[in-house]
Structure formats: structure tokens, C-alpha cells
Design a protein around this motif. Structure first.
Motif, PDB file in Angstrom:
ATOM      1  N   GLY A   1     -50.556 -36.274   7.124  1.00 57.70           N
ATOM      2  CA  GLY A   1     -50.612 -35.620   5.829  1.00 57.70           C
ATOM      3  C   GLY A   1     -50.026 -34.220   5.795  1.00 57.70           C
ATOM      4  O   GLY A   1     -49.679 -33.710   4.732  1.00 57.70           O
ATOM      5  N   SER A   2     -49.917 -33.605   6.959  1.00 61.06           N
ATOM      6  CA  SER A   2     -49.363 -32.247   7.042  1.00 61.06           C
ATOM      7  C   SER A   2     -48.253 -32.207   8.077  1.00 61.06           C
ATOM      8  O   SER A   2     -48.402 -32.761   9.172  1.00 61.06           O
ATOM      9  N   THR A   3     -47.175 -31.530   7.710  1.00 60.17           N
ATOM     10  CA  THR A   3     -46.057 -31.354   8.632  1.00 60.17           C
ATOM     11  C   THR A   3     -45.570 -29.910   8.553  1.00 60.17           C
ATOM     12  O   THR A   3     -45.665 -29.263   7.489  1.00 60.17           O
ATOM     13  N   TYR A   4     -45.055 -29.424   9.657  1.00 58.00           N
ATOM     14  CA  TYR A   4     -44.514 -28.066   9.712  1.00 58.00           C
ATOM     15  C   TYR A   4     -43.221 -28.099  10.528  1.00 58.00           C
ATOM     16  O   TYR A   4     -43.101 -28.880  11.474  1.00 58.00           O
ATOM     17  N   TYR A   5     -42.297 -27.233  10.131  1.00 56.50           N
ATOM     18  CA  TYR A   5     -40.990 -27.232  10.766  1.00 56.50           C
ATOM     19  C   TYR A   5     -40.551 -25.815  11.132  1.00 56.50           C
ATOM     20  O   TYR A   5     -40.896 -24.850  10.454  1.00 56.50           O
TER      21      TYR A   5
ATOM     22  N   LYS B   1     -35.630 -26.880   9.031  1.00 57.57           N
ATOM     23  CA  LYS B   1     -36.244 -27.219   7.751  1.00 57.57           C
ATOM     24  C   LYS B   1     -35.197 -27.733   6.778  1.00 57.57           C
ATOM     25  O   LYS B   1     -34.124 -27.147   6.628  1.00 57.57           O
ATOM     26  N   GLY B   2     -35.518 -28.845   6.134  1.00 54.46           N
ATOM     27  CA  GLY B   2     -34.588 -29.451   5.187  1.00 54.46           C
ATOM     28  C   GLY B   2     -33.599 -30.412   5.824  1.00 54.46           C
ATOM     29  O   GLY B   2     -32.918 -31.155   5.105  1.00 54.46           O
ATOM     30  N   ARG B   3     -33.526 -30.416   7.154  1.00 51.93           N
ATOM     31  CA  ARG B   3     -32.600 -31.325   7.847  1.00 51.93           C
ATOM     32  C   ARG B   3     -33.339 -32.345   8.714  1.00 51.93           C
ATOM     33  O   ARG B   3     -32.869 -33.479   8.866  1.00 51.93           O
ATOM     34  N   PHE B   4     -34.473 -31.947   9.280  1.00 49.80           N
ATOM     35  CA  PHE B   4     -35.247 -32.826  10.164  1.00 49.80           C
ATOM     36  C   PHE B   4     -36.519 -33.269   9.442  1.00 49.80           C
ATOM     37  O   PHE B   4     -37.097 -32.517   8.652  1.00 49.80           O
ATOM     38  N   THR B   5     -36.967 -34.469   9.775  1.00 55.22           N
ATOM     39  CA  THR B   5     -38.224 -34.993   9.229  1.00 55.22           C
ATOM     40  C   THR B   5     -39.027 -35.637  10.346  1.00 55.22           C
ATOM     41  O   THR B   5     -38.528 -36.536  11.039  1.00 55.22           O
ATOM     42  N   ILE B   6     -40.254 -35.174  10.506  1.00 60.70           N
ATOM     43  CA  ILE B   6     -41.159 -35.773  11.481  1.00 60.70           C
ATOM     44  C   ILE B   6     -42.061 -36.768  10.762  1.00 60.70           C
ATOM     45  O   ILE B   6     -42.481 -36.534   9.625  1.00 60.70           O
ATOM     46  N   SER B   7     -42.343 -37.883  11.424  1.00 55.42           N
ATOM     47  CA  SER B   7     -43.232 -38.889  10.854  1.00 55.42           C
ATOM     48  C   SER B   7     -43.937 -39.607  11.990  1.00 55.42           C
ATOM     49  O   SER B   7     -43.573 -39.442  13.166  1.00 55.42           O
ATOM     50  N   ARG B   8     -44.941 -40.386  11.644  1.00 51.99           N
ATOM     51  CA  ARG B   8     -45.677 -41.125  12.666  1.00 51.99           C
ATOM     52  C   ARG B   8     -46.136 -42.452  12.120  1.00 51.99           C
ATOM     53  O   ARG B   8     -46.380 -42.596  10.916  1.00 51.99           O
ATOM     54  N   ASP B   9     -46.279 -43.402  13.026  1.00 53.73           N
ATOM     55  CA  ASP B   9     -46.838 -44.713  12.698  1.00 53.73           C
ATOM     56  C   ASP B   9     -47.950 -44.943  13.711  1.00 53.73           C
ATOM     57  O   ASP B   9     -47.691 -45.357  14.851  1.00 53.73           O
ATOM     58  N   ASN B  10     -49.165 -44.653  13.309  1.00 58.18           N
ATOM     59  CA  ASN B  10     -50.276 -44.742  14.260  1.00 58.18           C
ATOM     60  C   ASN B  10     -50.547 -46.185  14.691  1.00 58.18           C
ATOM     61  O   ASN B  10     -51.042 -46.421  15.797  1.00 58.18           O
ATOM     62  N   ALA B  11     -50.209 -47.131  13.845  1.00 56.41           N
ATOM     63  CA  ALA B  11     -50.382 -48.534  14.220  1.00 56.41           C
ATOM     64  C   ALA B  11     -49.461 -48.907  15.382  1.00 56.41           C
ATOM     65  O   ALA B  11     -49.797 -49.767  16.197  1.00 56.41           O
ATOM     66  N   LYS B  12     -48.312 -48.237  15.436  1.00 55.09           N
ATOM     67  CA  LYS B  12     -47.356 -48.494  16.518  1.00 55.09           C
ATOM     68  C   LYS B  12     -47.465 -47.470  17.629  1.00 55.09           C
ATOM     69  O   LYS B  12     -46.711 -47.524  18.603  1.00 55.09           O
ATOM     70  N   ASN B  13     -48.373 -46.508  17.457  1.00 53.84           N
ATOM     71  CA  ASN B  13     -48.555 -45.454  18.467  1.00 53.84           C
ATOM     72  C   ASN B  13     -47.245 -44.717  18.747  1.00 53.84           C
ATOM     73  O   ASN B  13     -46.909 -44.427  19.899  1.00 53.84           O
ATOM     74  N   THR B  14     -46.518 -44.419  17.682  1.00 50.85           N
ATOM     75  CA  THR B  14     -45.180 -43.859  17.811  1.00 50.85           C
ATOM     76  C   THR B  14     -44.979 -42.720  16.816  1.00 50.85           C
ATOM     77  O   THR B  14     -45.475 -42.775  15.684  1.00 50.85           O
ATOM     78  N   VAL B  15     -44.235 -41.727  17.261  1.00 52.03           N
ATOM     79  CA  VAL B  15     -43.850 -40.601  16.419  1.00 52.03           C
ATOM     80  C   VAL B  15     -42.329 -40.558  16.358  1.00 52.03           C
ATOM     81  O   VAL B  15     -41.653 -40.903  17.340  1.00 52.03           O
TER      82      VAL B  15
ATOM     83  N   MET C   1     -33.223 -36.709  12.335  1.00 51.06           N
ATOM     84  CA  MET C   1     -32.411 -35.497  12.360  1.00 51.06           C
ATOM     85  C   MET C   1     -31.111 -35.761  11.607  1.00 51.06           C
ATOM     86  O   MET C   1     -30.313 -36.615  12.011  1.00 51.06           O
ATOM     87  N   ASN C   2     -30.915 -35.057  10.517  1.00 55.83           N
ATOM     88  CA  ASN C   2     -29.716 -35.178   9.694  1.00 55.83           C
ATOM     89  C   ASN C   2     -28.929 -33.873   9.720  1.00 55.83           C
ATOM     90  O   ASN C   2     -29.452 -32.833  10.101  1.00 55.83           O
ATOM     91  N   SER C   3     -27.691 -33.956   9.296  1.00 57.23           N
ATOM     92  CA  SER C   3     -26.827 -32.771   9.218  1.00 57.23           C
ATOM     93  C   SER C   3     -26.859 -31.983  10.520  1.00 57.23           C
ATOM     94  O   SER C   3     -27.034 -30.756  10.524  1.00 57.23           O
ATOM     95  N   LEU C   4     -26.688 -32.680  11.610  1.00 63.04           N
ATOM     96  CA  LEU C   4     -26.799 -32.052  12.916  1.00 63.04           C
ATOM     97  C   LEU C   4     -25.697 -31.032  13.143  1.00 63.04           C
ATOM     98  O   LEU C   4     -24.560 -31.190  12.665  1.00 63.04           O
ATOM     99  N   ARG C   5     -26.057 -29.999  13.876  1.00 64.65           N
ATOM    100  CA  ARG C   5     -25.155 -28.898  14.184  1.00 64.65           C
ATOM    101  C   ARG C   5     -25.028 -28.753  15.697  1.00 64.65           C
ATOM    102  O   ARG C   5     -25.940 -29.141  16.434  1.00 64.65           O
ATOM    103  N   PRO C   6     -23.959 -28.155  16.164  1.00 65.05           N
ATOM    104  CA  PRO C   6     -23.826 -27.948  17.615  1.00 65.05           C
ATOM    105  C   PRO C   6     -25.005 -27.178  18.210  1.00 65.05           C
ATOM    106  O   PRO C   6     -25.406 -27.450  19.354  1.00 65.05           O
ATOM    107  N   GLU C   7     -25.584 -26.281  17.449  1.00 69.53           N
ATOM    108  CA  GLU C   7     -26.713 -25.503  17.952  1.00 69.53           C
ATOM    109  C   GLU C   7     -27.994 -26.319  18.075  1.00 69.53           C
ATOM    110  O   GLU C   7     -28.996 -25.829  18.601  1.00 69.53           O
ATOM    111  N   ASP C   8     -27.989 -27.553  17.610  1.00 69.09           N
ATOM    112  CA  ASP C   8     -29.126 -28.451  17.809  1.00 69.09           C
ATOM    113  C   ASP C   8     -29.081 -29.130  19.178  1.00 69.09           C
ATOM    114  O   ASP C   8     -30.027 -29.832  19.561  1.00 69.09           O
TER     115      ASP C   8
END
Length: 124
Positions: free
Chosen positions: A56-60, A65-79, A83-90
């Protein structure tokens, strides 16, 4: 004990996308806040994103911010880390981590379990 295994890294051109996965085993991670961190060559590890136990809460980090999204599926035990709009500095090794204390944190020192990391390389 919790074992974490990251996958999904690779080489991508600037502007491209990758989706990282962090699969947990050993016990359920549904009770743990989960974070993503990264470390570039010659630099200290830095916070990327964190998600609360129920998602329910996410922080970046401001840098993603605005390019990456964190999510989780607890049923699959996976996070996940989309990552979009990737840059060389990533470019970095990306690590997922689990915190036993049930409050989100952006400080890597607060996390108890870590994966081995997955390399992300963004070419210009």
C-alpha cells in the motif's frame, strides 16, 4: 532465514526498460517491507525503492521517481522493480533486501536479508 534471488538484469540502451524480479524462499516475505538498492562501480550502495508489507505504500529515490515502479506479489513471494526510461547513470548492480521489522526504511543498514544482486548496464 530468507533467501533472495534477483533476476532480470542485462544490457539495455538508454531509454529502454527492464523488469527486475526478486524471488524469496525459506519463508514468506508477506510480513516484511522489501527494498531495492543499487551500487555502481566505485560508489556507495544507494536506496532505490521500498514497498510496505501489503504494497500500500511505496517510496522512491528522487533519481528514479517517475521512471521506476516497485511492486510485490505476496502469493508468489516475489518483488519486482519495473525500470523505464533507463539512463546510463542507472548502471549498477541491483540488490533486493528484506527487513524483519515491519516498517519501511530507506536505510540499507536496517535490512536483514539480501540477494546476490543482478547487473544492469545502460548504454548511451
Amino acid at each position: 532465514q530468507v533467501q533472495l534471488v534477483e533476476s532480470g538484469g542485462g544490457l539495455v540502451q538508454a531509454g529502454g526498460s527492464l523488469r527486475l524480479s526478486c524471488a524469496a524462499s525459506g519463508r514468506t516475505i508477506s510480513g516484511y517491507p522489501m527494498g531495492w538498492f543499487r551500487q555502481a562501480p566505485g560508489k556507495e550502495r544507494e536506496f532505490v525503492a521500498v514497498i510496505s508489507r501489503n504494497g500500500g505504500s511505496t517510496y522512491y529515490a528522487d533519481s528514479v521517481k517517475g521512471r521506476f515502479t516497485i511492486s510485490r506479489d505476496n502469493a508468489k513471494n516475489t518483488v519486482y522493480l519495473q525500470m523505464n526510461s533507463l539512463r546510463p547513470e542507472d548502471t549498477a548492480v541491483y540488490y533486493c533486501a528484506a527487513r524483519r521489522f515491519p516498517v519501511v526504511s530507506t536505510n540499507g543498514e536496517d535490512y536483514d536479508y539480501w540477494g546476490q544482486g543482478t547487473q544492469v548496464t545502460v548504454s548511451s
